[in-house]
Design a protein around this motif. Structure first.
Motif, PDB file in Angstrom:
ATOM      1  N   VAL A  46      -0.587  21.013  51.335  1.00 50.55           N
ATOM      2  CA  VAL A  46      -1.897  21.606  51.051  1.00 50.55           C
ATOM      3  C   VAL A  46      -1.790  22.563  49.864  1.00 50.55           C
ATOM      4  CG1 VAL A  46      -3.688  23.151  51.965  1.00 50.55           C
ATOM      5  CG2 VAL A  46      -2.820  21.252  53.361  1.00 50.55           C
ATOM      6  N   ARG A  47      -0.748  23.388  49.824  1.00 53.60           N
ATOM      7  CA  ARG A  47      -0.546  24.286  48.669  1.00 53.60           C
ATOM      8  C   ARG A  47      -0.359  23.482  47.393  1.00 53.60           C
ATOM      9  NH1 ARG A  47       2.828  26.761  52.353  1.00 53.60           N
ATOM     10  NH2 ARG A  47       4.742  26.118  51.274  1.00 53.60           N
ATOM     11  N   HIS A  48       0.430  22.432  47.464  1.00 53.13           N
ATOM     12  CA  HIS A  48       0.671  21.575  46.294  1.00 53.13           C
ATOM     13  C   HIS A  48      -0.641  20.941  45.816  1.00 53.13           C
ATOM     14  CE1 HIS A  48       2.868  18.794  43.669  1.00 53.13           C
ATOM     15  NE2 HIS A  48       2.005  17.877  44.098  1.00 53.13           N
ATOM     16  N   LEU A  49      -1.427  20.436  46.753  1.00 55.14           N
ATOM     17  CA  LEU A  49      -2.706  19.820  46.383  1.00 55.14           C
ATOM     18  C   LEU A  49      -3.611  20.827  45.677  1.00 55.14           C
ATOM     19  CD1 LEU A  49      -3.385  17.721  49.601  1.00 55.14           C
ATOM     20  CD2 LEU A  49      -2.854  16.820  47.321  1.00 55.14           C
ATOM     21  N   CYS A  50      -3.676  22.041  46.200  1.00 57.78           N
ATOM     22  CA  CYS A  50      -4.537  23.071  45.602  1.00 57.78           C
ATOM     23  C   CYS A  50      -4.035  23.508  44.229  1.00 57.78           C
ATOM     24  CB  CYS A  50      -4.642  24.285  46.517  1.00 57.78           C
ATOM     25  SG  CYS A  50      -5.655  23.993  47.963  1.00 57.78           S
ATOM     26  N   ASN A  51      -2.728  23.639  44.091  1.00 57.17           N
ATOM     27  CA  ASN A  51      -2.166  24.185  42.849  1.00 57.17           C
ATOM     28  C   ASN A  51      -1.915  23.150  41.762  1.00 57.17           C
ATOM     29  OD1 ASN A  51      -2.122  26.761  43.989  1.00 57.17           O
ATOM     30  ND2 ASN A  51      -0.092  26.438  44.848  1.00 57.17           N
ATOM     31  N   LYS A  52      -1.656  21.897  42.142  1.00 52.20           N
ATOM     32  CA  LYS A  52      -1.244  20.906  41.146  1.00 52.20           C
ATOM     33  C   LYS A  52      -2.178  19.709  41.016  1.00 52.20           C
ATOM     34  CE  LYS A  52       3.129  22.613  40.856  1.00 52.20           C
ATOM     35  NZ  LYS A  52       3.703  23.340  39.881  1.00 52.20           N
ATOM     36  N   VAL A  53      -2.923  19.392  42.057  1.00 51.41           N
ATOM     37  CA  VAL A  53      -3.717  18.162  42.036  1.00 51.41           C
ATOM     38  C   VAL A  53      -5.211  18.449  41.880  1.00 51.41           C
ATOM     39  CG1 VAL A  53      -4.252  16.025  43.283  1.00 51.41           C
ATOM     40  CG2 VAL A  53      -1.957  17.020  43.450  1.00 51.41           C
ATOM     41  N   MET A  54      -5.716  19.442  42.603  1.00 53.44           N
ATOM     42  CA  MET A  54      -7.143  19.750  42.584  1.00 53.44           C
ATOM     43  C   MET A  54      -7.562  20.278  41.212  1.00 53.44           C
ATOM     44  SD  MET A  54      -9.356  22.371  44.985  1.00 53.44           S
ATOM     45  CE  MET A  54      -9.004  21.558  46.514  1.00 53.44           C
ATOM     46  N   LYS A  55      -8.572  19.623  40.645  1.00 55.06           N
ATOM     47  CA  LYS A  55      -9.096  20.049  39.344  1.00 55.06           C
ATOM     48  C   LYS A  55     -10.283  21.006  39.510  1.00 55.06           C
ATOM     49  CE  LYS A  55      -6.665  16.953  36.867  1.00 55.06           C
ATOM     50  NZ  LYS A  55      -5.376  16.949  37.500  1.00 55.06           N
ATOM     51  N   ASP A  56     -10.972  20.892  40.621  1.00 52.81           N
ATOM     52  CA  ASP A  56     -12.162  21.697  40.897  1.00 52.81           C
ATOM     53  C   ASP A  56     -11.757  23.124  41.258  1.00 52.81           C
ATOM     54  OD1 ASP A  56     -14.569  22.721  42.446  1.00 52.81           O
ATOM     55  OD2 ASP A  56     -15.254  20.689  41.964  1.00 52.81           O
ATOM     56  N   ALA A  57     -12.501  24.084  40.779  1.00 52.00           N
ATOM     57  CA  ALA A  57     -12.201  25.496  41.043  1.00 52.00           C
ATOM     58  C   ALA A  57     -12.601  25.931  42.453  1.00 52.00           C
ATOM     59  CB  ALA A  57     -12.906  26.377  40.021  1.00 52.00           C
TER      60      ALA A  57
END
Length: 106
Positions: A46-57
């Motif tokens: 989940v941290r990885h998705l938020c920090n590296k994958v998610m483009k939306d703020a």
């Protein structure tokens, strides 16, 4: 800490894909150990998705208090994550993690 990686499949639906550049499916290569050297788990994912994958703020649409927010169903290999230890589930090679929003506007 190990240099090995895990390949896992991540899928978003129910509108969550909008937060991830309108892409429903990802194949990710993650370190087999997290920042502290412990085996990588769903919390790390989940941290990885938020920090590296998610483009939306709007990260608050996906996480709340450092975990997946209420109203998002998490499936680990087609089983509810509550049966697998929730965010403490240790990721395995070729896992399929699915995030499904159950929230609908009205």
């Amino acid at each position: 800490m190990s240099d090995e990686t895990l390949t896992i499949n991540v899928e978003f639906s129910g509108g969550l894909e909008l937060l991830f550049d309108n892409q429903k499916k990802y194949t990710l290569s993650l370190p087999s150990n997290d920042e502290s050297g412990a085996p990588s788990n769903v919390a790390f994912l989940v941290r990885h998705l938020c920090n590296k994958v998610m483009k939306d703020a709007r990260k608050d649409m996906f996480v709340l208090d450092d975990t997946v927010r209420p109203g998002i169903l998490v499936l680990i290999n087609e089983a509810d994550w509550e049966l697998e230890g929730e965010d403490q589930y240790e990721l395995q090679k070729d896992d399929h993690i699915m995030f499904v929003s159950t929230l609908h506007g009205g």
